[in-house]
Design an enzyme around this catalytic site. Structure first.
Site, PDB file in Angstrom:
ATOM      1  N   GLU A 215       0.900  -1.115   0.348  1.00 16.29           N
ATOM      2  CA  GLU A 215      -0.066  -0.247  -0.015  1.00 16.29           C
ATOM      3  C   GLU A 215       1.282   1.280   0.033  1.00 16.29           C
ATOM      4  OE1 GLU A 215      -2.123  -0.447   3.748  1.00 16.29           O
ATOM      5  OE2 GLU A 215      -3.725  -2.445   2.222  1.00 16.29           O
ATOM      6  N   GLU A 298      -7.360  -7.317  -0.308  1.00 18.77           N
ATOM      7  CA  GLU A 298      -7.826  -7.335   0.617  1.00 18.77           C
ATOM      8  C   GLU A 298      -9.439  -6.798   0.258  1.00 18.77           C
ATOM      9  OE1 GLU A 298      -5.336  -4.538   3.389  1.00 18.77           O
ATOM     10  OE2 GLU A 298      -3.777  -5.423   3.090  1.00 18.77           O
TER      11      GLU A 298
END
EC number: 3.2.1.23
Length: 680
Positions: A215, A298
């Protein structure tokens, strides 16, 4: 959905989203250092020529906007399950439950700080035995997506970075192309990746993809850093393995987090319930033509919880409907989390809001409201609903629905005081174990990476009360005064707590001493930030200590170590407390110890230790640190105790209570978890 669910990634959503925060990220973006790094080697298009091969050809690749396994299109139905949040004896149990959930792939982080706790001290056994975990996953029929870092976030202390990185001067620029930082990353991956190489799918192992960083688009914009990691991974793992990035499903995050112009696959994540189709279409713009199988890396089954919040819960049917919508598009999904597990010891992380004082420490439990609960329970609506969805998209029948593991209550445990703070200080007064400086220093500077550090100084006797302040403390300080140790060791007085999130001055009362007055500050590290611009999160007293406008000098530091806890308790024999009510009045940190027995005729089972009636501290069972408790803050009232740390015969419970104990000095070992504590 709540406001915290408007940002794509788990770690990003743990921080309040605001325009000021986005502006701060832009200001923190690092100037490109592309000229510093050698050009990356030319990368082939991994196995694209096998896209039409037949089933006999082992391999995993991307072509025609699909994943291909052994010549057949493959839909990933995966889930995060972290080996370091589960005792090794339960790895198989949790993986089998993931199998019954309908998963075909396991995704796991690799926390650098677990494997290199001090420089070049490598740990790959016990809960850090990643190779055994991966082989076990393969034996049970799973593929693996490995999130190798070096940064992982994951609500884990310092985002997985070793805390000793914070003691390097000049300060490292974490998650950047800082050459000093990259040299340490090179050394770490130079140890990790050769261990991983034989476990790649094309080598006969289970690993189909390896994630680069994590991320990064939510943090910075440093392409040379990301490209360096790609070159390093290719050097050790070759060109066949799929490397991937994961970023929130928005243009600004993908612009900064993807690795442009390279054969690195870009996955996305986004809030549960968001319309997946436009995000998958956006994902295509960041992958090469034909190399963008839709994947949410995710898919949030639940959410994290900080101390002082209500326990996070999400609706089972809503979650299942969102997953079905994704899978019906022939997209792939990885559940975050399939099984959350536990932040044992001192490894739980923390988050902030718009500034570093808005500090939010994570619970010991990482249950995450996942379908497989912290203790492995699966008899819940979410497990059933998600299993029903995955069954529709699985190629074969799923294993039978498993039953819950048995738990038991071992009843009340009477504890006795073992040692007070002063008694512990007496043990640590060996000059070889005491460090002196003119001013306070961070914990990391003296090698105290976790837990507690006691700071002591003195000031001249005053005839009136005073005011003391500590402008910057990470994270929580308990402040005491007393007459100097050689004067009257029983004059200790607690004057208050100074907390990072609500810093305040404290009134210091007058005490009559025949010599100087000692000030003692016990600082607790409650977990380093795992996300955001303030990740360089040193602990301890990070400023001067000011008494009536005057800076205090000549400090001594007493590291409070739990590595040798049993010997400390032997030095300080157990003392019975005659008046439990009076025992709780002084707010002095104390160790308490008790025991319970498990008859050899009975099976050793999981349990929970309830801290109703206690205040705040940490707990050990049979020398295993099961984590922090803080029932007055909540919501977690009880800590999970897996059966493998228990034994037939006597089991020893030791707790450090930082404030007031249970009035009857009772702990309870109960059957079920409890998240009803605090004022939440």
């Amino acid at each position: 959905m709540s406001k915290r669910r408007t940002v794509g990634s788990a770690c990003a959503r743990a921080m309040a989203s605001s325009w000021s925060f986005k502006l701060l990220l832009v200001l923190l973006s690092i100037v490109s250092l592309a000229s510093f790094f050698p050009a990356l080697p030319a990368l082939s298009s991994p196995r694209s020529h096998h896209s039409k091969s037949e089933g006999g050809d082992r391999g995993f690749w991307i072509a025609d906007d699909k994943f291909w396994k052994d010549g057949q299109p493959f839909q990933i139905i995966g889930g995060d399950l972290h080996y370091f949040r589960v005792v090794p004896q339960y790895w198989k149990d949790r993986l089998l439950r993931a199998k019954a959930l309908g998963l075909n792939t396991i995704q796991t982080y690799v926390p650098w700080n677990l494997h290199e706790p001090s420089p070049e001290k490598w740990v790959f056994d016990g809960m850090a035995d990643i190779e055994s975990f991966l082989r076990l996953a393969q034996e049970l029929g799973f593929l693996v997506m490995l999130r190798a870092g070096p940064y992982i976030c994951g609500e884990w202390d310092l985002g997985g970075f070793p805390a000793w990185l914070l003691n390097i001067e000049p300060a490292l620029k974490l998650r950047s192309s800082d050459p000093s930082f990259l040299r340490l990353v090179d050394k770490w991956w130079g140890v990790l990746l050769p261990k991983i190489l034989p476990l790649l799918y094309n080598k006969g192992g289970p690993i189909i993809m390896v994630q680069v960083e994590n991320e990064f688009g939510s943090y910075g914009d440093d392409q040379p850093y990301l490209r360096h990691l790609v070159a390093l991974a290719r050097r050790y793992l070759g060109n066949e393995i799929i490397l991937y990035t994961t970023d929130g499903g928005s243009r600004d995050l993908l612009d900064k987090g993807t690795i442009r112009g390279e054969e690195v696959y870009s996955a996305v994540d986004f809030s549960t319930g968001d319309d997946p189709w436009p995000i998958f279409q956006l994902q295509k713009k960041y992958n090469s033509r034909g190399k963008s199988p839709p994947l949410i890396a995710e898919f949030y089954t639940g959410w994290l919880t900080h101390w002082g919040e209500r326990i996070a819960e999400t609706d089972a049917n809503f979650t299942a409907a969102a997953l079905e919508k994704i899978l019906s598009l022939n997209a792939s999904a990885v559940l975050y989390m399939a099984h959350g597990g536990t932040n044992f010891g001192f490894f739980s992380g923390a988050n902030t809001g718009d500034n570093e004082t808005d500090y939010k420490a994570d619970l010991t439990s990482y249950d995450y409201d996942a379908p497989i609960k912290e203790s492995g329970d699966v008899e819940n609506l979410k497990f059933e609903a998600l299993r029903n969805v995955s069954q529709k998209y699985s190629r074969g029948s799923l294993p039978p629905f498993p039953s819950n593991n048995e738990r038991t209550r071992y009843g009340p445990v009477k504890v006795s005081k073992v040692s007070s703070l002063l008694e512990l200080l007496h043990v640590l007064r060996d000059p070889m174990g005491v460090i002196e400086r003119d001013q306070p220093v961070p914990m990391e500077s003296i090698g105290q990476l976790y837990g507690f550090l006691l700071y002591t100084s003195e000031y001249s006797q005053k005839k009136t009360g005073s005011i003391i302040s500590i402008p910057k403390v990470h994270d929580r300080a308990q402040v005491f005064i007393q007459c100097s140790l050689n004067d009257n060791e029983r004059s200790l007085r607690f004057i208050g707590a100074i907390e990072r999130w609500s810093n305040r001055e404290l009134a210091v009362p007058y005490i009559k001493c025949s010599s100087n007055v000692s000030v003692l500050v016990l600082v607790e590290n409650m977990g380093r930030l795992n996300y955001g611009p303030y990740i360089h999160d040193r602990k301890g007293i990070l400023s001067a200590v000011i008494l009536d406008g005057i800076i205090l000098h000549r400090w001594r530091f007493y590291p409070v170590s739990f590595n040798n806890l049993s010997s400390v308790l032997r030095v300080n024999p157990i003392m019975q407390v005659a008046d439990p009510q009076n025992e709780g009045m002084t707010e002095e940190p104390r160790f308490y110890q008790g025991s319970f027995f498990i008859d050899h005729k009975n099976q050793v089972k999981d349990t929970y230790i309830s801290f109703h009636g206690w205040t705040k501290g940490i707990a050990f069972i049979n020398n295993f640190n099961i984590g922090r408790f803080w029932p007055v803050k909540g919501p977690q009232c009880s800590l999970y105790v897996p059966a493998p740390i228990l034994q037939h015969g006597e089991n020893i419970v030791v707790i450090l209570e930082l404030h007031s104990p249970h009035p009857e000095l009772i702990l309870n070992l109960v059957k079920n978890p409890d998240f009803s504590c605090g004022g939440t």
